[in-house]
Structures are given as structure tokens and as C-alpha cells.
Write an enzyme that holds these catalytic residues in place. Structure first.
Site, PDB file in Angstrom:
ATOM      1  N   GLY A  95       1.124-112.007  31.214  1.00  0.00           N
ATOM      2  CA  GLY A  95       1.177-112.920  30.186  1.00  0.00           C
ATOM      3  C   GLY A  95       2.687-113.552  30.182  1.00  0.00           C
ATOM      4  O   GLY A  95       3.746-112.725  30.763  1.00  0.00           O
ATOM      5  N   TYR A 144      -9.257-111.436  27.707  1.00  0.00           N
ATOM      6  CA  TYR A 144      -9.440-110.723  26.791  1.00  0.00           C
ATOM      7  C   TYR A 144     -10.229-111.245  25.689  1.00  0.00           C
ATOM      8  O   TYR A 144     -10.194-112.339  25.211  1.00  0.00           O
ATOM      9  CB  TYR A 144      -7.818-110.402  25.971  1.00  0.00           C
ATOM     10  CG  TYR A 144      -6.962-109.710  26.872  1.00  0.00           C
ATOM     11  CD1 TYR A 144      -7.249-108.492  27.241  1.00  0.00           C
ATOM     12  CD2 TYR A 144      -5.752-110.597  27.226  1.00  0.00           C
ATOM     13  CE1 TYR A 144      -6.020-107.842  27.900  1.00  0.00           C
ATOM     14  CE2 TYR A 144      -4.604-110.037  27.984  1.00  0.00           C
ATOM     15  CZ  TYR A 144      -4.959-108.799  28.079  1.00  0.00           C
ATOM     16  OH  TYR A 144      -3.849-108.159  29.050  1.00  0.00           O
ATOM     17  N   ARG A 179       4.668-100.586  21.389  1.00  0.00           N
ATOM     18  CA  ARG A 179       5.889-101.117  22.368  1.00  0.00           C
ATOM     19  C   ARG A 179       7.237-101.098  21.460  1.00  0.00           C
ATOM     20  O   ARG A 179       7.738-102.217  21.350  1.00  0.00           O
ATOM     21  CB  ARG A 179       5.434-102.524  22.693  1.00  0.00           C
ATOM     22  CG  ARG A 179       4.336-102.873  23.778  1.00  0.00           C
ATOM     23  CD  ARG A 179       4.262-102.062  24.761  1.00  0.00           C
ATOM     24  NE  ARG A 179       5.344-102.746  25.594  1.00  0.00           N
ATOM     25  CZ  ARG A 179       5.553-103.639  26.283  1.00  0.00           C
ATOM     26  NH1 ARG A 179       4.116-104.736  26.284  1.00  0.00           N
ATOM     27  NH2 ARG A 179       6.581-104.307  26.895  1.00  0.00           N
ATOM     28  N   LYS A 269     -11.979-104.540  34.026  1.00  0.00           N
ATOM     29  CA  LYS A 269     -10.697-103.939  34.140  1.00  0.00           C
ATOM     30  C   LYS A 269      -9.988-103.186  32.975  1.00  0.00           C
ATOM     31  O   LYS A 269     -10.290-103.471  31.841  1.00  0.00           O
ATOM     32  CB  LYS A 269      -9.359-105.139  34.198  1.00  0.00           C
ATOM     33  CG  LYS A 269      -7.883-104.720  34.585  1.00  0.00           C
ATOM     34  CD  LYS A 269      -7.035-106.108  34.753  1.00  0.00           C
ATOM     35  CE  LYS A 269      -5.914-105.519  35.090  1.00  0.00           C
ATOM     36  NZ  LYS A 269      -5.001-104.996  33.835  1.00  0.00           N
ATOM     37  N   HIS A 293      -2.813-100.346  32.524  1.00  0.00           N
ATOM     38  CA  HIS A 293      -2.082-101.425  32.208  1.00  0.00           C
ATOM     39  C   HIS A 293      -0.514-101.231  32.289  1.00  0.00           C
ATOM     40  O   HIS A 293       0.440-101.723  31.394  1.00  0.00           O
ATOM     41  CB  HIS A 293      -2.267-101.694  30.427  1.00  0.00           C
ATOM     42  CG  HIS A 293      -2.354-103.077  30.192  1.00  0.00           C
ATOM     43  ND1 HIS A 293      -3.701-103.621  30.222  1.00  0.00           N
ATOM     44  CD2 HIS A 293      -1.628-103.941  29.881  1.00  0.00           C
ATOM     45  CE1 HIS A 293      -3.577-104.929  29.729  1.00  0.00           C
ATOM     46  NE2 HIS A 293      -2.377-104.968  29.511  1.00  0.00           N
ATOM     47  N   ARG A 296       1.523 -99.890  29.524  1.00  0.00           N
ATOM     48  CA  ARG A 296       1.915-100.327  28.281  1.00  0.00           C
ATOM     49  C   ARG A 296       0.997-100.299  27.318  1.00  0.00           C
ATOM     50  O   ARG A 296       1.115-100.981  26.193  1.00  0.00           O
ATOM     51  CB  ARG A 296       1.818-102.082  28.831  1.00  0.00           C
ATOM     52  CG  ARG A 296       2.912-102.462  29.680  1.00  0.00           C
ATOM     53  CD  ARG A 296       2.761-103.669  30.535  1.00  0.00           C
ATOM     54  NE  ARG A 296       3.149-104.879  29.746  1.00  0.00           N
ATOM     55  CZ  ARG A 296       4.309-105.295  29.567  1.00  0.00           C
ATOM     56  NH1 ARG A 296       5.197-104.917  30.582  1.00  0.00           N
ATOM     57  NH2 ARG A 296       4.432-106.650  29.005  1.00  0.00           N
ATOM     58  N   PHE A 326       2.024 -99.416  41.537  1.00  0.00           N
ATOM     59  CA  PHE A 326       2.252 -99.479  42.925  1.00  0.00           C
ATOM     60  C   PHE A 326       3.382-100.498  43.345  1.00  0.00           C
ATOM     61  O   PHE A 326       3.516-101.455  42.689  1.00  0.00           O
ATOM     62  CB  PHE A 326       0.900-100.093  43.758  1.00  0.00           C
ATOM     63  CG  PHE A 326      -0.325 -99.326  43.524  1.00  0.00           C
ATOM     64  CD1 PHE A 326      -0.579 -98.261  44.463  1.00  0.00           C
ATOM     65  CD2 PHE A 326      -0.782 -99.220  42.399  1.00  0.00           C
ATOM     66  CE1 PHE A 326      -1.779 -97.534  44.430  1.00  0.00           C
ATOM     67  CE2 PHE A 326      -2.250 -98.120  42.240  1.00  0.00           C
ATOM     68  CZ  PHE A 326      -2.255 -97.380  43.275  1.00  0.00           C
ATOM     69  N   GLY A 346       1.837-106.331  39.697  1.00  0.00           N
ATOM     70  CA  GLY A 346       2.265-107.236  38.788  1.00  0.00           C
ATOM     71  C   GLY A 346       3.712-107.598  38.738  1.00  0.00           C
ATOM     72  O   GLY A 346       4.185-108.381  39.275  1.00  0.00           O
ATOM     73  N   ARG A 347       4.347-106.566  37.987  1.00  0.00           N
ATOM     74  CA  ARG A 347       5.857-106.880  37.733  1.00  0.00           C
ATOM     75  C   ARG A 347       6.437-107.605  38.866  1.00  0.00           C
ATOM     76  O   ARG A 347       7.409-108.590  38.797  1.00  0.00           O
ATOM     77  CB  ARG A 347       6.438-105.906  37.014  1.00  0.00           C
ATOM     78  CG  ARG A 347       5.907-105.319  35.740  1.00  0.00           C
ATOM     79  CD  ARG A 347       6.553-104.009  35.439  1.00  0.00           C
ATOM     80  NE  ARG A 347       6.249-103.305  34.042  1.00  0.00           N
ATOM     81  CZ  ARG A 347       5.441-102.671  33.787  1.00  0.00           C
ATOM     82  NH1 ARG A 347       4.667-101.842  34.673  1.00  0.00           N
ATOM     83  NH2 ARG A 347       5.088-102.201  32.529  1.00  0.00           N
TER      84      ARG A 347
END
Length: 400
Positions: A95, A144, A179, A269, A293, A296, A326, A346-347
């Protein structure tokens, strides 16, 4: 879109020459991005136990290579959902990408399409899903969804009309994780303008002039474009959280309803329990993605690599994909040997987009692809199908 479009420029190639791994892009992004934005991408929740568990799980699995095999014909290609992909990894949904990188979702989608790997567009993205689908016909959409059937039907019908072939439902966010890091970094949703945030932007001029300013000038204040059938709230709106609906009432009955309405590939997922893998198969899912996630959501959750063997056994012939933690080609090959069909990351790809744009994402994909190719040769495996538990050893003495 022609997959050969947008080859990295000579200038970007020179800048990227010193980027030798996905980890290098994280260091560059830390310097490039304002602290709250980097904290949003990099952070997890509470004590980061799940983040550590994901990496520890990779370290506990060692390779047992084979030698003296003809490796000249090795390939990392695979087939999934009737498509042939060039590598066993894709780009996980993320996101707010368009706040991190200029037209971030577009950069990620175009790079993935050009390199022939999947990209999952997030429901919390800031660019209309129709626009992203137009530049990347191979991308998937991740949603979502609350229990509200009208909301579900509106999203499913919109994704269908846009021409997506694969719909991914994330089910591990009934409520938002704790968070604490975002409070410490002074990042919030809605995004709250402040003197400190403005100063942080000024102190990161490449991001300010290369991403934020042109986004405002050309496209206006970013909004959550894809969380429902219509445009969502701007990122600074006070009611932004209400634009995502109440997700803590969605159950397997809701997934059955989605399956009845959606005619494309349906992927669930956010699973970790083997019994949930069986349930996903029973309601007609075409695949699942094991995910915590990226640490997160629930701190202390099992590492996805540790959950993989049980989920694969329960899934039967249903493909099992996996994400969370990963970072190397070796990590990916360990998951493939344990039965995963594909790995999502992702990141690091968002860091690459922030620093070098679309060309940076392609460079990052190339780095990962080269690691996989090299390690397949060193392992003695000519294809992904050859990999299995016999190539692995648990250093803690547990059974593979």
C-alpha cells in the site's frame, strides 16, 4: 504493453552498478525517504518477533547440493494459472506505493510485466486499478474485504470489468496490527501534515522534488483508489479508516460468496494453519499464499517457511505460494524445495522503485534472477521441479 519497453537507461545502469543485492536498496532507500515514510515500509509491529522468526527460519535450513551434473540447460521458468513465468517469484502487494516512489504502483507493475513475473496491486494503492491494469495486463489484484455483500460485489464486479484474471483476498487483517513503530516515527493514517513532516521532506529533496511535488502537481492529493467499488478517501482525510469497512466479520461464507461471483483465479492470502489451507481448497480457491504479513500483524506468529510443509500437505494439488522475509535467491529455492510454487517479495522492490524508479525494480528483479540461476547450478538442479526436501538439511536437527 510490449514486455521489451522501458529498458533501463545508461544513467540508471551506472547508478545501480553498486547495488549488488536487494539489501543494498534498503540502505539507499533509508537515506532517500523521509523518516516516517521509510518507517512505514520497513517497520513491523510490537517487538518484531515475527520479523526475526522469518529470517531465523531461513537460516535453520541448509542446502545439500548434488555435483557432476550437466547444468547447461537449467531453467527457472514455471507455469501457474496457465501462464508461463520467467522466474519463481513475484512482487507482493504494498500500500501507499505512490507516496514512496513516483507513480509507484505503475513503476512496479510495468517492471514486473517487462520481466514476466507477477505483480499484485494492493487494495490500499493510490492509483486506480484500471490504470495499472492498462499498463500491465499480467498483474493481479489484491483486496481487503469486509463482510458486507454489497461492498464485496462492488469490488469483485469492478475488478472483473477492469480485466484482471487473478483476485487475491487478504484475510489476515481483521483488525490492524499494533504498529507502535509508526507512532514513534510519527506516521499516521490519515496522514497528518505537520511542521516536522514538512521539514523531513525538505531534508530529503530527491524524494520531495522527484515524488511528492510532481504527484501533487500532476495528480492532486493521493487517495485510496481501490478499496471499494468507488474512489476512496484522500490520504489526509479524517474518515480514511472508515473507507476500508469492518473486516473482522468476514468468514469462510464470505469467501464462498466471492467464489460464486468471481470467475477468474481466486487466491486466499494470509494463511498459516494447515487446516485453513484445507478449508481454502474446499471453498474453491485456486491457490493460497502463506503469509504473516511480513511481521506487520500478529507479532509472534509462526514463520511462513516453518508453516510451509504442513500447508503443502493439506493443500493437495492446490498451489501454495509464500511470502514474508524472503530476500535472496537462496531463500526462494529453499521454499521451492519445500513445496512452494512461487515466492512473493515486497519491501525490497518498493525500495528499488523509490531510489531508481521502474528501472530500479527491473535491476532488483535481475539481481534476484541471477542469484537463483547461480544457485541452481551450484545445487545441481536443472529445473524447479527437481528440487525437493532431499536438497535440504535442518541445522536444528528437526525433520524436513
Amino acid at each position: 504493453m510490449d514486455r521489451r519497453e522501458a529498458e533501463p537507461s545508461a544513467r540508471v545502469k551506472r547508478k545501480a552498478a553498486g547495488v549488488l543485492s536487494l539489501g543494498d536498496y534498503e540502505a539507499l532507500a533509508r537515506a532517500h525517504l523521509p523518516r516516517p515514510l521509510f518507517g512505514y515500509v520497513a517497520g513491523a509491529c510490537e517487538d518484531n518477533l515475527t520479523v526475526a522468526a522469518n529470517r531465523d527460519a531461513m537460516r535453520r535450513v541448509a542446502f545439500v547440493p548434488r555435483v557432476l551434473r550437466d547444468m547447461a540447460g537449467r531453467t527457472q521458468q514455471l507455469s501457474l494459472f496457465g501462464e508461463n513465468w520467467s522466474s519463481p517469484f513475484g512482487i507482493a502487494p504494498m500500500g501507499l506505493s505512490a507516496l514512496i516512489a513516483m507513480r509507484g504502483d505503475i513503476a512496479l507493475a510495468r517492471a514486473a510485466h517487462a520481466e514476466n513475473v507477477p505483480m499484485l496491486l494492493s487494495a490500499t494503492s493510490l492509483i486506480r486499478l484500471e490504470e495499472v491494469r492498462a499498463v500491465s495486463p499480467s498483474c493481479w489484484f489484491q483486496a481487503y474485504l469486509p463482510a458486507d455483500r454489497d461492498w464485496i460485489d462492488g469490488v469483485v464486479d469492478r475488478v472483473t470489468a477492469a480485466g484482471f484474471g487473478t483476485l487475491v483476498i487478504s484475510v489476515d487483517v481483521p483488525v490492524l496490527g499494533n504498529r507502535e513503530n509508526l507512532i514513534r516515527e510519527r506516521f499516521s493514517t490519515p496522514l497528518k501534515p505537520s511542521l516536522r513532516l514538512a521539514l523531513d521532506g525538505v531534508l530529503h529533496p530527491r524524494w520531495l522534488l522527484g515524488t511528492f511535488a510532481p504527484t501533487l502537481l500532476r495528480h492532486g492529493m493521493p487517495a485510496f483508489e481501490n478499496s471499494s467499488a468507488t474512489r476512496g478517501a484522500p490520504v489526509i482525510a479524517r474518515n480514511v479508516e472508515r473507507s476500508f469497512g469492518q473486516r473482522d466479520r468476514l468468514t469462510w461464507d464470505g469467501i464462498r460468496h466471492i467464489r460464486d461471483r468471481w470467475r477468474g483465479n481466486l487466491v486466499i492470502k494470509g494463511l498459516l494453519h494447515a487446516e485453513d489451507a484445507s478449508l481454502a481448497r474446499s471453498v474453491g480457491a485456486d491457490a493460497i499464499i502463506l503469509s504473516n504479513h511480513g511481521g506487520r500483524q500478529l507479532d509472534g506468529a509462526i514463520a511462513t517457511l516453518d508453516a510451509l510443509p504442513g500447508a503443502v500437505a493439506a493443500a493437495g494439488d492446490m498451489p501454495v505460494l509464500i511470502d514474508s522475509g524472503f530476500r535472496r535467491g537462496s531463500d526462494i529455492l529453499k521454499a521451492i524445495a519445500l513445496g512452494a510454487r512461487m515466492v512473493l517479495i515486497g519491501r525490497p522492490f518498493l525500495y528499488a522503485a523509490a531510489v531508481h524508479g521502474q528501472a530500479g525494480v527491473r535491476h532488483a528483479i535481475g539481481l534476484l534472477r541471477a542469484e537463483i540461476d547461480r544457485n541452481m547450478a551450484l545445487l545441481g538442479a536443472n529445473s524447479l521441479d527437481e528440487l525437493g526436501p532431499d536438497y535440504l538439511y535442518r541445522t536444528d536437527g528437526a525433520a524436513i
